[in-house]
Scaffold this motif. Structure first.
Motif, PDB file in Angstrom:
ATOM      1  N   LEU A  55     -14.354  -9.608   1.500  1.00  0.00           N
ATOM      2  CA  LEU A  55     -13.348  -8.697   2.043  1.00  0.00           C
ATOM      3  C   LEU A  55     -12.313  -9.434   2.890  1.00  0.00           C
ATOM      4  O   LEU A  55     -11.143  -9.043   2.932  1.00  0.00           O
ATOM      5  CB  LEU A  55     -14.026  -7.601   2.865  1.00  0.00           C
ATOM      6  N   ALA A  56     -12.746 -10.512   3.551  1.00  0.00           N
ATOM      7  CA  ALA A  56     -11.805 -11.298   4.352  1.00  0.00           C
ATOM      8  C   ALA A  56     -10.750 -11.940   3.464  1.00  0.00           C
ATOM      9  O   ALA A  56      -9.538 -11.842   3.734  1.00  0.00           O
ATOM     10  CB  ALA A  56     -12.563 -12.372   5.136  1.00  0.00           C
ATOM     11  N   TYR A  57     -11.178 -12.604   2.401  1.00  0.00           N
ATOM     12  CA  TYR A  57     -10.217 -13.200   1.468  1.00  0.00           C
ATOM     13  C   TYR A  57      -9.337 -12.112   0.842  1.00  0.00           C
ATOM     14  O   TYR A  57      -8.131 -12.292   0.681  1.00  0.00           O
ATOM     15  CB  TYR A  57     -10.961 -13.957   0.360  1.00  0.00           C
ATOM     16  N   PHE A  58      -9.960 -10.993   0.499  1.00  0.00           N
ATOM     17  CA  PHE A  58      -9.239  -9.899  -0.151  1.00  0.00           C
ATOM     18  C   PHE A  58      -8.166  -9.323   0.773  1.00  0.00           C
ATOM     19  O   PHE A  58      -7.041  -9.039   0.342  1.00  0.00           O
ATOM     20  CB  PHE A  58     -10.225  -8.811  -0.567  1.00  0.00           C
ATOM     21  N   SER A  59      -8.496  -9.165   2.062  1.00  0.00           N
ATOM     22  CA  SER A  59      -7.534  -8.586   3.009  1.00  0.00           C
ATOM     23  C   SER A  59      -6.348  -9.519   3.214  1.00  0.00           C
ATOM     24  O   SER A  59      -5.208  -9.069   3.355  1.00  0.00           O
ATOM     25  CB  SER A  59      -8.209  -8.278   4.348  1.00  0.00           C
ATOM     26  N   PHE A  60      -6.593 -10.837   3.241  1.00  0.00           N
ATOM     27  CA  PHE A  60      -5.497 -11.794   3.325  1.00  0.00           C
ATOM     28  C   PHE A  60      -4.612 -11.708   2.088  1.00  0.00           C
ATOM     29  O   PHE A  60      -3.379 -11.820   2.172  1.00  0.00           O
ATOM     30  CB  PHE A  60      -6.041 -13.222   3.445  1.00  0.00           C
ATOM     31  N   PHE A  61      -5.234 -11.523   0.939  1.00  0.00           N
ATOM     32  CA  PHE A  61      -4.510 -11.377  -0.322  1.00  0.00           C
ATOM     33  C   PHE A  61      -3.536 -10.201  -0.254  1.00  0.00           C
ATOM     34  O   PHE A  61      -2.346 -10.328  -0.571  1.00  0.00           O
ATOM     35  CB  PHE A  61      -5.521 -11.197  -1.453  1.00  0.00           C
ATOM     36  N   ILE A  62      -4.006  -9.052   0.215  1.00  0.00           N
ATOM     37  CA  ILE A  62      -3.153  -7.870   0.345  1.00  0.00           C
ATOM     38  C   ILE A  62      -2.069  -8.104   1.397  1.00  0.00           C
ATOM     39  O   ILE A  62      -0.893  -7.771   1.192  1.00  0.00           O
ATOM     40  CB  ILE A  62      -3.984  -6.625   0.730  1.00  0.00           C
ATOM     41  N   TYR A  63      -2.472  -8.696   2.518  1.00  0.00           N
ATOM     42  CA  TYR A  63      -1.516  -8.928   3.606  1.00  0.00           C
ATOM     43  C   TYR A  63      -0.372  -9.821   3.142  1.00  0.00           C
ATOM     44  O   TYR A  63       0.792  -9.597   3.479  1.00  0.00           O
ATOM     45  CB  TYR A  63      -2.246  -9.579   4.790  1.00  0.00           C
ATOM     46  N   PHE A 111     -12.341  -2.716  -5.303  1.00  0.00           N
ATOM     47  CA  PHE A 111     -11.340  -3.238  -4.377  1.00  0.00           C
ATOM     48  C   PHE A 111     -10.393  -4.186  -5.100  1.00  0.00           C
ATOM     49  O   PHE A 111      -9.169  -4.129  -4.905  1.00  0.00           O
ATOM     50  CB  PHE A 111     -12.024  -3.970  -3.219  1.00  0.00           C
ATOM     51  N   LEU A 112     -10.958  -5.050  -5.924  1.00  0.00           N
ATOM     52  CA  LEU A 112     -10.139  -6.026  -6.636  1.00  0.00           C
ATOM     53  C   LEU A 112      -9.154  -5.328  -7.568  1.00  0.00           C
ATOM     54  O   LEU A 112      -7.970  -5.713  -7.632  1.00  0.00           O
ATOM     55  CB  LEU A 112     -11.030  -6.978  -7.435  1.00  0.00           C
ATOM     56  N   CYS A 113      -9.609  -4.304  -8.267  1.00  0.00           N
ATOM     57  CA  CYS A 113      -8.728  -3.554  -9.176  1.00  0.00           C
ATOM     58  C   CYS A 113      -7.564  -2.924  -8.414  1.00  0.00           C
ATOM     59  O   CYS A 113      -6.405  -3.030  -8.823  1.00  0.00           O
ATOM     60  CB  CYS A 113      -9.518  -2.476  -9.913  1.00  0.00           C
ATOM     61  N   PHE A 114      -7.869  -2.268  -7.283  1.00  0.00           N
ATOM     62  CA  PHE A 114      -6.816  -1.640  -6.482  1.00  0.00           C
ATOM     63  C   PHE A 114      -5.866  -2.683  -5.906  1.00  0.00           C
ATOM     64  O   PHE A 114      -4.656  -2.465  -5.810  1.00  0.00           O
ATOM     65  CB  PHE A 114      -7.423  -0.805  -5.353  1.00  0.00           C
ATOM     66  N   GLY A 115      -6.417  -3.849  -5.514  1.00  0.00           N
ATOM     67  CA  GLY A 115      -5.583  -4.908  -4.972  1.00  0.00           C
ATOM     68  C   GLY A 115      -4.609  -5.462  -5.996  1.00  0.00           C
ATOM     69  O   GLY A 115      -3.441  -5.717  -5.690  1.00  0.00           O
ATOM     70  N   PHE A 120       1.214  -5.548  -8.266  1.00  0.00           N
ATOM     71  CA  PHE A 120       2.255  -5.303  -9.261  1.00  0.00           C
ATOM     72  C   PHE A 120       3.189  -4.165  -8.859  1.00  0.00           C
ATOM     73  O   PHE A 120       4.324  -4.093  -9.331  1.00  0.00           O
ATOM     74  CB  PHE A 120       1.625  -5.012 -10.624  1.00  0.00           C
ATOM     75  N   TRP A 121       2.721  -3.261  -7.983  1.00  0.00           N
ATOM     76  CA  TRP A 121       3.610  -2.217  -7.494  1.00  0.00           C
ATOM     77  C   TRP A 121       4.655  -2.766  -6.532  1.00  0.00           C
ATOM     78  O   TRP A 121       5.734  -2.206  -6.380  1.00  0.00           O
ATOM     79  CB  TRP A 121       2.799  -1.123  -6.796  1.00  0.00           C
ATOM     80  N   GLY A 122       4.290  -3.868  -5.863  1.00  0.00           N
ATOM     81  CA  GLY A 122       5.251  -4.568  -5.009  1.00  0.00           C
ATOM     82  C   GLY A 122       5.732  -3.761  -3.830  1.00  0.00           C
ATOM     83  O   GLY A 122       4.946  -3.216  -3.058  1.00  0.00           O
ATOM     84  N   GLU A 123       7.047  -3.671  -3.688  1.00  0.00           N
ATOM     85  CA  GLU A 123       7.644  -3.099  -2.480  1.00  0.00           C
ATOM     86  C   GLU A 123       7.386  -1.614  -2.304  1.00  0.00           C
ATOM     87  O   GLU A 123       7.547  -1.087  -1.215  1.00  0.00           O
ATOM     88  CB  GLU A 123       9.154  -3.341  -2.489  1.00  0.00           C
TER      89      GLU A 123
END
Length: 233
Positions: A55-63, A111-115, A120-123
């Motif tokens: 989740l830590a790596y994933f949250s950085f990815f989203i951020y 989580f990965l799918c939503f991320g 791709f949705w971007g802005e």
């Protein structure tokens, strides 16, 4: 090259170095699968700790893709790291076949799918993504402290490091230091969530690395190891 690009490049380099640590952990699991029975290949690996790491790596990815400008230094290395830690969660489930490991793996995949969809949705979801990822980073910082406490507790109680790989902690610790430096160049207003998580992660890695030495030289660790393995004193 400005400080931002310099430390961004350095941080990316150390992230990729840390990935060798995660790969080393995956490789240790695969090697142990060749000579230990079911449930032994992932011995003493805390599913709690690896879930938090994921989740830590994933949250950085989203951020990284939620802030302006899009931060390539954060996004792509963390996506690769997320996939590698996800592999460890898969191996834990494969080895143990417990309900908890199955549900953790399922949630990780969702989580990965939503991320990926958010990427791709971007802005269109940038503001929401930044809010969610910041909240997630702070929550994960607390969970990381708890998760590594659980991992540390397993080592101390058993007097052994089991299937835990030292290189992973060493490489991730180097990544944490470079992340702190990179976050400082972003400014506290933008980089403080990264600093909170990196500092928390770094402290836990120092403790884990110390325990590798403790299990080798401490008489107390030897006694607990014998008790854990039901060996005669």
């Amino acid at each position: 090259m400005g400080a931002y690009n310099f430390f961004g490049t350095v941080n990316t380099l150390f992230i990729f170095i840390s990935l060798f640590g995660v790969l080393s952990q995956v490789n240790m699991i695969w090697l142990r699968k060749q000579y230990v029975s079911s449930g032994g290949a992932t011995e003493l690996l805390s599913i709690n700790q690896f879930t938090v790491s994921y989740l830590a790596y994933f949250s950085f990815f989203i951020y990284g893709y939620s802030i302006e400008p899009f931060n390539h230094y954060i996004v792509w290395p963390r996506l690769i790291a997320t996939l590698l830690v996800g592999t460890i969660l898969y191996e834990i489930w494969l080895d143990r076949k417990t309900k908890s490991s199955f549900y953790v793996l399922l949630v990780a995949l969702l989580f990965l799918c939503f991320g990926i969809i958010g990427l791709f949705w971007g802005e269109t979801i940038a503001d929401e993504g930044r809010y969610v990822s910041t909240t997630l980073i702070l929550t994960i910082s607390l969970l990381m402290a708890q998760g590594y406490y659980h991992q540390i507790k397993l080592i101390v109680q058993s007097g052994s490091t089991g299937a835990i790989d030292l290189k992973m902690s060493q490489f991730i610790f180097m990544m944490d230091i470079s992340t702190i430096a990179f976050a400082l160049t972003m400014g506290l207003k933008m980089g403080w969530p990264l600093m909170v998580l990196a500092i928390t992660s770094g402290i836990t890695k120092v403790v884990i690395m110390y325990l590798f030495r403790w299990v080798q030289f401490s008489p107390q660790a030897l006694t607990r190891r014998k008790e854990y393995n039901n060996e005669p004193s």
